[in-house]
Design a protein around this motif. Structure first.
Motif, PDB file in Angstrom:
ATOM      1  N   TRP A  50       0.839  -1.192   0.000  1.00  0.00           N
ATOM      2  CA  TRP A  50       0.000   0.000   0.000  1.00  0.00           C
ATOM      3  C   TRP A  50       0.874   1.242   0.000  1.00  0.00           C
ATOM      4  O   TRP A  50       1.790   1.365   0.817  1.00  0.00           O
ATOM      5  CB  TRP A  50      -0.899   0.011   1.235  1.00  0.00           C
ATOM      6  N   GLU A  56      -8.499  12.584   1.552  1.00  0.00           N
ATOM      7  CA  GLU A  56      -9.866  12.724   1.044  1.00  0.00           C
ATOM      8  C   GLU A  56     -10.309  14.185   0.931  1.00  0.00           C
ATOM      9  O   GLU A  56     -11.164  14.510   0.103  1.00  0.00           O
ATOM     10  CB  GLU A  56     -10.832  11.930   1.929  1.00  0.00           C
ATOM     11  N   LYS A 149      -5.874  -1.166  -6.776  1.00  0.00           N
ATOM     12  CA  LYS A 149      -6.668  -1.447  -5.579  1.00  0.00           C
ATOM     13  C   LYS A 149      -6.585  -0.226  -4.673  1.00  0.00           C
ATOM     14  O   LYS A 149      -5.517   0.377  -4.524  1.00  0.00           O
ATOM     15  CB  LYS A 149      -6.123  -2.686  -4.873  1.00  0.00           C
ATOM     16  N   VAL A 150      -7.696   0.158  -4.054  1.00  0.00           N
ATOM     17  CA  VAL A 150      -7.723   1.394  -3.277  1.00  0.00           C
ATOM     18  C   VAL A 150      -8.507   1.178  -1.990  1.00  0.00           C
ATOM     19  O   VAL A 150      -9.482   0.427  -1.954  1.00  0.00           O
ATOM     20  CB  VAL A 150      -8.328   2.560  -4.105  1.00  0.00           C
ATOM     21  N   ASP A 151      -8.041   1.812  -0.931  1.00  0.00           N
ATOM     22  CA  ASP A 151      -8.734   1.804   0.353  1.00  0.00           C
ATOM     23  C   ASP A 151      -8.273   3.038   1.122  1.00  0.00           C
ATOM     24  O   ASP A 151      -7.273   3.675   0.757  1.00  0.00           O
ATOM     25  CB  ASP A 151      -8.420   0.524   1.140  1.00  0.00           C
ATOM     26  N   SER A 152      -9.002   3.376   2.172  1.00  0.00           N
ATOM     27  CA  SER A 152      -8.631   4.554   2.953  1.00  0.00           C
ATOM     28  C   SER A 152      -8.889   4.301   4.423  1.00  0.00           C
ATOM     29  O   SER A 152      -9.713   3.455   4.804  1.00  0.00           O
ATOM     30  CB  SER A 152      -9.411   5.789   2.488  1.00  0.00           C
ATOM     31  N   TYR A 153      -8.177   5.061   5.239  1.00  0.00           N
ATOM     32  CA  TYR A 153      -8.399   5.051   6.678  1.00  0.00           C
ATOM     33  C   TYR A 153      -8.108   6.448   7.212  1.00  0.00           C
ATOM     34  O   TYR A 153      -7.099   7.057   6.824  1.00  0.00           O
ATOM     35  CB  TYR A 153      -7.501   4.022   7.379  1.00  0.00           C
ATOM     36  N   ILE A 157      -5.815   8.118   1.797  1.00  0.00           N
ATOM     37  CA  ILE A 157      -6.106   7.211   0.685  1.00  0.00           C
ATOM     38  C   ILE A 157      -4.825   6.486   0.272  1.00  0.00           C
ATOM     39  O   ILE A 157      -3.795   7.122   0.008  1.00  0.00           O
ATOM     40  CB  ILE A 157      -6.675   7.981  -0.519  1.00  0.00           C
ATOM     41  N   PRO A 167      -5.261  -6.703   3.427  1.00  0.00           N
ATOM     42  CA  PRO A 167      -6.184  -5.605   3.727  1.00  0.00           C
ATOM     43  C   PRO A 167      -5.446  -4.423   4.347  1.00  0.00           C
ATOM     44  O   PRO A 167      -4.514  -4.601   5.141  1.00  0.00           O
ATOM     45  CB  PRO A 167      -7.165  -6.240   4.717  1.00  0.00           C
ATOM     46  N   LEU A 168      -5.860  -3.224   3.981  1.00  0.00           N
ATOM     47  CA  LEU A 168      -5.193  -2.022   4.486  1.00  0.00           C
ATOM     48  C   LEU A 168      -5.192  -1.987   6.004  1.00  0.00           C
ATOM     49  O   LEU A 168      -4.187  -1.610   6.619  1.00  0.00           O
ATOM     50  CB  LEU A 168      -5.872  -0.766   3.929  1.00  0.00           C
TER      51      LEU A 168
END
Length: 431
Positions: A50, A56, A149-153, A157, A167-168
């Motif tokens: 990642w 965001e 593949k994209v995810d955020s916390y 991002i 998994p992120l």
């Protein structure tokens, strides 16, 4: 533990095993200089894990985009009409031209300037000029932009070229707790990116990666900054002998350095801390619209969180700004410093936070020029004594385990050892 006095063996991908280049208390100098190692890093680290690409707040509305990088590959981060976040390879599927050169903006889609192939915000190919030449040759559905593949916390991002990346949430692990704490500097408002500036230094990306949780250099390299600020700020950041100023390793290369222990959790306030006199005019203005408790909460957060959080491999959440590194070559790196503010918060507060940022960062700041000079010197010194290793052994004998990982003093090199352990694991494919 007594550290070995023998230098680590010199090596490269075509020489000794890469695993021998990183030991517990030292790393081989080739990690700063070897072009072959750099190419492997781009493949085994930046193309497989990642990588942070945006916040965001930079793409709040449908159609918003910003361009970014994953390693050396350009990408476009977009918010589509359904509110989804997409990270697209910035490369037309026809002849490979870059689609977007603007750093940020709002668009209905992206059209290639070469042959006008056009794409939707989610990367779908939606138009081809003069399509008669493609009858029975091309189906538009088969040629979307490459999607990562994209995810955020916590508004951060991340993207990955690896479809099988973990998994992120697992990758971040305990760092998520610190990300949550970091965002409390919004004092009840969402945190936003206010602006950024970038520069390059003549050094390897890992030199900067080490720096964010290196408290040992702070009072030395940043003497000029310490002498330029008010006594209250200087005292707040005089953590060299504070036993509560610690560095934690957080796993997967991540680490956190606590410099201002009383500002780790900005929601915790026993009311005894005196607000800095330099912010008196802000207190006066805010008091017209906010209750005293909220005024105090905002002003206590002016300098950001009381720690630097390093997220392997490319972003630091550093007190009141993001620091993003972009590897260019084995001996050159680009840095972006992103100032943070309160989204919807008082304008006087955001202006003051920008002034604080500018005082340390940027070409006229007191911090960044000194840091970049030190990084340049490390790279220049790397040309001397090719068999002499880089030492990362400070605090090794006093490092302890706790519920948050390995912990030592803020001046110790715990964060560096964590980052290089992850580097070694990824470069030798043992994860």
């Amino acid at each position: 533990m007594t550290a070995s006095t023998e230098p680590a063996p010199a090596g490269s991908p075509s020489g000794p095993d890469i695993a021998t280049l990183v030991q517990e208390d030292r790393v081989d100098i080739s990690l700063y200089t070897d072009p072959e190692l750099f190419e492997l890093e781009m493949d085994r680290i930046f193309n497989r894990t990642w990588v942070w690409v945006a916040h965001e707040s930079e793409i709040p509305n449908a159609g918003d985009f910003r361009t970014s990088m994953v390693g050396r590959q350009p990408v476009i981060v977009t918010r589509d009409r359904r509110g989804g976040i997409n990270v697209l390879l910035n490369r037309c599927r026809h002849r490979g031209a870059s689609l977007c050169e603007a750093p940020r903006g709002n668009a209905n889609g992206f059209t290639c300037p070469y042959h006008a192939w056009s794409y939707a915000l989610d990367g779908k190919l939606r138009g081809i000029p003069y399509p008669d030449g493609y009858e029975d040759v091309l189906e538009k559905k088969d040629f979307p932009l490459h999607r990562l593949k994209v995810d955020s916390y916590a508004g951060m991002i991340f993207a990955s070229f690896n479809p099988d990346v973990e998994p992120l949430a697992d990758f971040l692990g305990p760092a998520r707790h610190w990300m949550d704490l970091f965002m409390k500097q919004g004092a009840g408002f969402p945190v936003k990116v206010q602006g950024e500036h970038k520069f390059r230094f003549n050094g390897n990306w890992k030199i900067q990666l080490e720096n964010t949780t290196d408290g040992y250099h702070f009072p030395i390299v940043h003497r000029s900054w310490m002498s330029s600020v008010d006594s209250e700020t200087a005292e707040m950041l005089s953590f060299m002998t504070d036993e509560k100023a610690v560095t934690h390793s957080l796993g997967n290369g991540h680490s956190v350095m606590v410099m201002v222990p009383e500002h780790v959790d900005l929601d915790e306030d026993d009311g005894t801390e005196q607000l800095q006199g330099r912010f008196g005019h802000i207190v006066e203005e805010l008091s017209r619209d906010y209750e005293p408790a909220q005024v105090r909460r905002i002003v206590r957060s002016m300098h950001g969180a009381g720690f630097n959080l390093n997220l392997f491999p490319n972003v630091a959440m550093s007190m009141a700004f993001f620091r993003v590194l972009r590897p260019l070559s084995a001996t050159e790196t680009e840095i972006r410093h992103m100032a943070l503010g309160l989204d919807g918060g008082p304008e006087i507060v955001n202006r003051e936070r920008l002034r604080i940022h500018e005082h340390f960062q940027g070409p006229f700041g007191f911090g960044s020029p000194d840091d970049s000079e030190a990084w340049d010197r490390v790279q220049r010194g790397a040309a001397a004594g090719p068999g002499v290793p880089i030492m990362v052994n400070r605090g090794l004998s006093r490092e302890q385990d706790d519920s948050k990982g390995r912990v030592a003093h803020a001046t110790d090199e715990t964060g560096m050892r964590e980052a290089y352990a992850m580097w070694k694991a990824m470069m030798t494919d043992v994860r």
